[in-house]
Every structure is written in C-alpha cells, then in structure tokens.
Design a protein around this motif. Structure first.
Motif, short mmCIF file in Angstrom:
data_model
loop_
_atom_site.label_atom_id
_atom_site.label_comp_id
_atom_site.label_asym_id
_atom_site.label_seq_id
_atom_site.Cartn_x
_atom_site.Cartn_y
_atom_site.Cartn_z
N GLU A 168 -23.23 10.05 7.58
CA GLU A 168 -22.40 10.96 8.65
C GLU A 168 -22.25 12.27 8.12
O GLU A 168 -22.13 12.58 6.63
CB GLU A 168 -20.96 10.51 8.77
CG GLU A 168 -19.91 11.10 9.38
CD GLU A 168 -20.08 11.51 10.81
OE1 GLU A 168 -20.72 12.43 11.09
OE2 GLU A 168 -19.86 10.62 11.69
N ASP A 169 -22.50 13.36 8.79
CA ASP A 169 -22.54 14.90 8.18
C ASP A 169 -21.26 15.50 8.21
O ASP A 169 -20.79 16.67 7.85
CB ASP A 169 -23.63 15.77 8.76
CG ASP A 169 -23.56 15.65 10.28
OD1 ASP A 169 -23.37 14.73 10.86
OD2 ASP A 169 -23.66 16.99 10.77
N ASN A 170 -20.51 14.91 9.22
CA ASN A 170 -19.18 15.59 9.61
C ASN A 170 -17.79 15.06 8.86
O ASN A 170 -17.62 14.05 8.59
CB ASN A 170 -18.88 15.10 11.07
CG ASN A 170 -17.57 16.07 11.63
OD1 ASN A 170 -16.80 16.33 10.66
ND2 ASN A 170 -17.53 16.23 13.19
N PRO A 171 -17.52 15.91 7.73
CA PRO A 171 -16.62 15.62 6.74
C PRO A 171 -15.13 15.00 7.44
O PRO A 171 -14.46 14.11 6.73
CB PRO A 171 -16.26 16.75 5.98
CG PRO A 171 -17.10 17.72 6.56
CD PRO A 171 -17.94 17.53 7.80
N ALA A 172 -14.90 15.44 8.39
CA ALA A 172 -13.70 15.18 9.16
C ALA A 172 -13.85 13.51 9.32
O ALA A 172 -12.95 12.78 9.14
CB ALA A 172 -13.30 15.69 10.33
N ASN A 173 -14.79 13.37 9.93
CA ASN A 173 -15.18 11.79 10.38
C ASN A 173 -15.35 11.05 9.47
O ASN A 173 -15.04 9.50 9.30
CB ASN A 173 -16.56 11.70 11.41
CG ASN A 173 -16.39 12.19 12.82
OD1 ASN A 173 -15.16 11.69 13.33
ND2 ASN A 173 -17.31 12.47 13.55
N LEU A 174 -15.98 11.49 8.18
CA LEU A 174 -16.09 10.66 6.95
C LEU A 174 -14.70 10.35 6.30
O LEU A 174 -14.59 9.27 5.92
CB LEU A 174 -17.16 11.29 6.17
CG LEU A 174 -17.76 10.66 4.90
CD1 LEU A 174 -18.30 9.15 5.18
CD2 LEU A 174 -18.62 11.86 4.06
N MET A 175 -14.02 11.53 6.30
CA MET A 175 -12.65 11.20 5.87
C MET A 175 -12.02 10.17 6.72
O MET A 175 -11.30 9.12 5.89
CB MET A 175 -11.86 12.25 5.63
CG MET A 175 -12.09 13.36 4.56
SD MET A 175 -11.49 14.87 4.92
CE MET A 175 -9.70 14.86 5.09
N LEU A 176 -12.06 10.04 7.82
CA LEU A 176 -11.29 9.01 8.66
C LEU A 176 -11.98 7.65 8.48
O LEU A 176 -11.16 6.68 8.26
CB LEU A 176 -11.39 9.28 10.17
CG LEU A 176 -10.93 8.36 11.32
CD1 LEU A 176 -9.56 8.33 10.94
CD2 LEU A 176 -11.15 9.06 12.70
N ILE A 177 -13.19 7.71 8.41
CA ILE A 177 -13.88 6.17 8.02
C ILE A 177 -13.57 5.72 6.62
O ILE A 177 -13.01 4.80 6.61
CB ILE A 177 -15.49 6.51 7.92
CG1 ILE A 177 -15.70 6.65 9.69
CG2 ILE A 177 -16.19 5.24 7.54
CD1 ILE A 177 -17.09 6.88 9.66
N GLU A 178 -13.29 6.77 5.71
CA GLU A 178 -12.83 6.38 4.32
C GLU A 178 -11.44 5.78 4.48
O GLU A 178 -10.96 4.60 3.77
CB GLU A 178 -12.98 7.76 3.62
CG GLU A 178 -14.04 7.83 3.05
CD GLU A 178 -14.02 9.19 2.21
OE1 GLU A 178 -12.90 9.93 2.06
OE2 GLU A 178 -15.33 9.71 1.86
N GLN A 179 -10.65 6.38 5.28
CA GLN A 179 -9.24 5.90 5.48
C GLN A 179 -9.13 4.50 6.13
O GLN A 179 -8.39 3.65 5.70
CB GLN A 179 -8.28 6.91 6.29
CG GLN A 179 -7.96 8.09 5.50
CD GLN A 179 -7.16 9.23 6.14
OE1 GLN A 179 -6.36 8.71 7.20
NE2 GLN A 179 -7.50 10.48 5.96
N LEU A 180 -10.01 4.43 7.05
CA LEU A 180 -10.22 3.01 7.76
C LEU A 180 -10.65 2.12 6.68
O LEU A 180 -10.14 0.83 6.48
CB LEU A 180 -10.98 3.12 8.98
CG LEU A 180 -10.39 3.89 10.16
CD1 LEU A 180 -11.55 4.09 11.13
CD2 LEU A 180 -9.31 3.34 10.61
N ILE A 181 -11.65 2.20 6.10
CA ILE A 181 -12.16 1.36 5.20
C ILE A 181 -11.25 1.15 3.87
O ILE A 181 -11.42 -0.03 3.13
CB ILE A 181 -13.72 1.77 4.73
CG1 ILE A 181 -14.55 1.76 5.87
CG2 ILE A 181 -14.40 0.68 3.49
CD1 ILE A 181 -14.81 0.50 6.75
#
Ligand code: MN
Length: 293
Positions: A168-181
């Motif tokens: 994923e290149d979008n840092p905001a999406n990646l942060m969200l996924i990190e929080q979910l995981i």
C-alpha cells in the motif's frame, strides 16, 4: 514525479525536511495533483540552473501553508491577477510540454473544495511564490467507538501466528491497517510501499496472505499479482485486493485477474476482518492439501 522534468530543465528542487509529520484534512490524490501542478509550473517557468524550493509554514495550529518558490521571470501584478481565471494562459503555455498535469484553475477549484486557499506573489525579475493553504488535522485514528478492542485478545496457546504482507502506498491507509491488525494477536504485519518491493518481500518472507492496493507507483497491483502468480515461490499465496477502484467493472476485472477477494476503500472493518479470516482458513486448508485453486 517531477524529478525527470527538473533534471531535463537543469532545475534544482529543494523539498522541505521536517522532523515531525504534519497532517492536513484533504484528499491525498487532489493534494498531490495540485502540488505537482505548482511544482511543474515552477520548473517550467524558470531559467536553466534555477531553483524551486518547496517549504511549509504553520500559519496557526489549524492551518498549514505549502509554498513553491521559483527563480523565474516573475509576473506583473496584472498577469498575477489573471492567473487563476479560466481560459487565461498568459500566452506562456503554447508549445511547451503540458504532460498529464492539471492547470491552475483546476488546482484552485480542488484546493477550495477541500476548504483551502491558493495564491501567488511575484516580483518581476526575481521569481514567484505560489502557495496552497489547507486545514491541519491530527494523525489518523480509528473512530472512538471502536477503540476499546484495540488491545489484542490473548492468543490461544495452540494458535498459529500468520504473516500478512500489505502492499500500500497511501500512508494513511497503511496506518489504519496497522491499527486494525494491532487487534489481532494472531497476525504479524509486514508492509511494502510499492508493487515491486511488494513482490520482492513476498518472495523473501513467504507471507500467509497478501493485501494489495491496485493503484501503486511503478507497477500496479494487477501487474504485481500476475508476477506473484507466475512465480512458484509465491503462486500459492492468496492475494486480497484493497482498492479505491470500486466500480462493478473494477471488481469483476480484479476477481478475473485472480484476486482471492476484492475489497473496496474506504475499509469496512467487519468486512475486512471477515475477509482476512476466510482467506487464512482457505490458505490453511490448501496447504493441508484439501483445496486446489
Ligand atoms: Mn494506492
């Protein structure tokens, strides 16, 4: 994105360095388009050996200004006033490369739609400074209602630890996924910011599952999927698409290309978690020899 243009024109581009990240409330793609437009103009209307400097200033705790300073010829007050008017190109754009960029009028419209402002100051013979202002915001967090579950439940002693690779290149999406995981004690998250790096990491780390964005720099998620499927090292790994391309045609195309599931952005938490579970179950059954895909 603007480096080739800068190099071809012999322009030195200075980008801001900052120790703490700053966040604006805006659409990432549109901010990028407007910024590229201003950078590209600053390179185009410059002189060989000139510089373009991008800086940012916190005007208030709620407002950030991003400035693009060039060392071009500068504009008269009269020209400056006409700059953001539709159909007014000041006779400068004829014959020059205009690429895929958007123009100043569109940039202005986009920035204003995001609650921002665009403007310029110029001195003839010295250069111009174009700027955009946007509202600042705090770093992205999940909605408060979902937070109590952020602490992962203890892992059953017989549970298996799975590895998920997120491309994923979008840092905001990646942060969200990190929080979910972070809620999932059974999943270890790895991430790659572009398709090529994603393929390399998949080969090297052999994740149980890959979450793949479609619009990625360099190679698309679809191309990355084709490479993974072609490689005996990675062909067995299920890949879930996670994309902003949400038209039925996009989803059909994605599933036909071989994605195990096709999820659309914005991320729906329940659907997202269910897709992870289903895919991990599938991968487990497949590695036990039960299913052929
Ligand atoms: Mn993307």
């Amino acid at each position: 994105m603007i480096e080739p243009q800068a190099q071809a024109s012999g322009i030195h581009v200075i980008l801001p360095a900052f120790s703490d990240p700053h966040f604006v409330m805006a659409d990432r793609t549109r901010v990028k388009q407007a910024s590229v437009n201003l950078l590209s103009n600053a390179i185009k209307y410059n002189h060989a050996g000139g510089t373009v400097e991008m800086t940012f200033t916190e005007l208030s705790p709620k407002r950030i200004r991003i400035s693009f300073r060039d060392t071009g010829e500068g504009l008269s007050a009269e020209n400056l006033a006409q700059l953001f008017q539709p159909f007014n190109r000041l006779g400068q754009e004829a014959g020059s490369q205009d690429g895929t960029g958007i123009g100043l009028v569109v940039s202005k419209r986009l920035v204003e739609l995001m609650g921002g402002e665009i403007g310029a100051q110029s001195t003839v013979g010295v250069g111009s400074v174009f700027w955009i202002e946007l509202n600042s915001t705090a770093a992205l967090r999940l909605a408060a209602a979902t937070e109590p579950t952020l602490v992962p439940p203890p892992l059953p002693t017989d549970a298996q630890l799975h590895t998920l690779l997120c491309v994923e290149d979008n840092p905001a999406n990646l942060m969200l996924i990190e929080q979910l995981i972070a809620r999932r004690a059974d999943i270890h998250l790895l991430s790659a910011r572009n398709g090529r790096r994603g393929v390399e990491m998949a080969r090297a780390t052999q994740p149980d599952l890959i979450l793949m964005d479609i619009n990625l720099p360099e190679i698309s998620g679809l191309t990355a999927l084709a490479i993974l499927a072609d490689d005996p090292l990675t062909a067995h790994i299920p890949v879930i698409a996670l994309s902003a391309n949400a038209m039925p045609r996009d989803i059909e195309k994605g599933l036909a290309a071989g994605f195990f599931r096709y999820l659309t952005k914005p991320i729906k938490i329940t659907e997202f978690m269910a897709a992870l579970d289903e895919t991990l179950l599938f991968a487990k059954a497949k590695s036990a020899g039960g299913i052929k895909k």
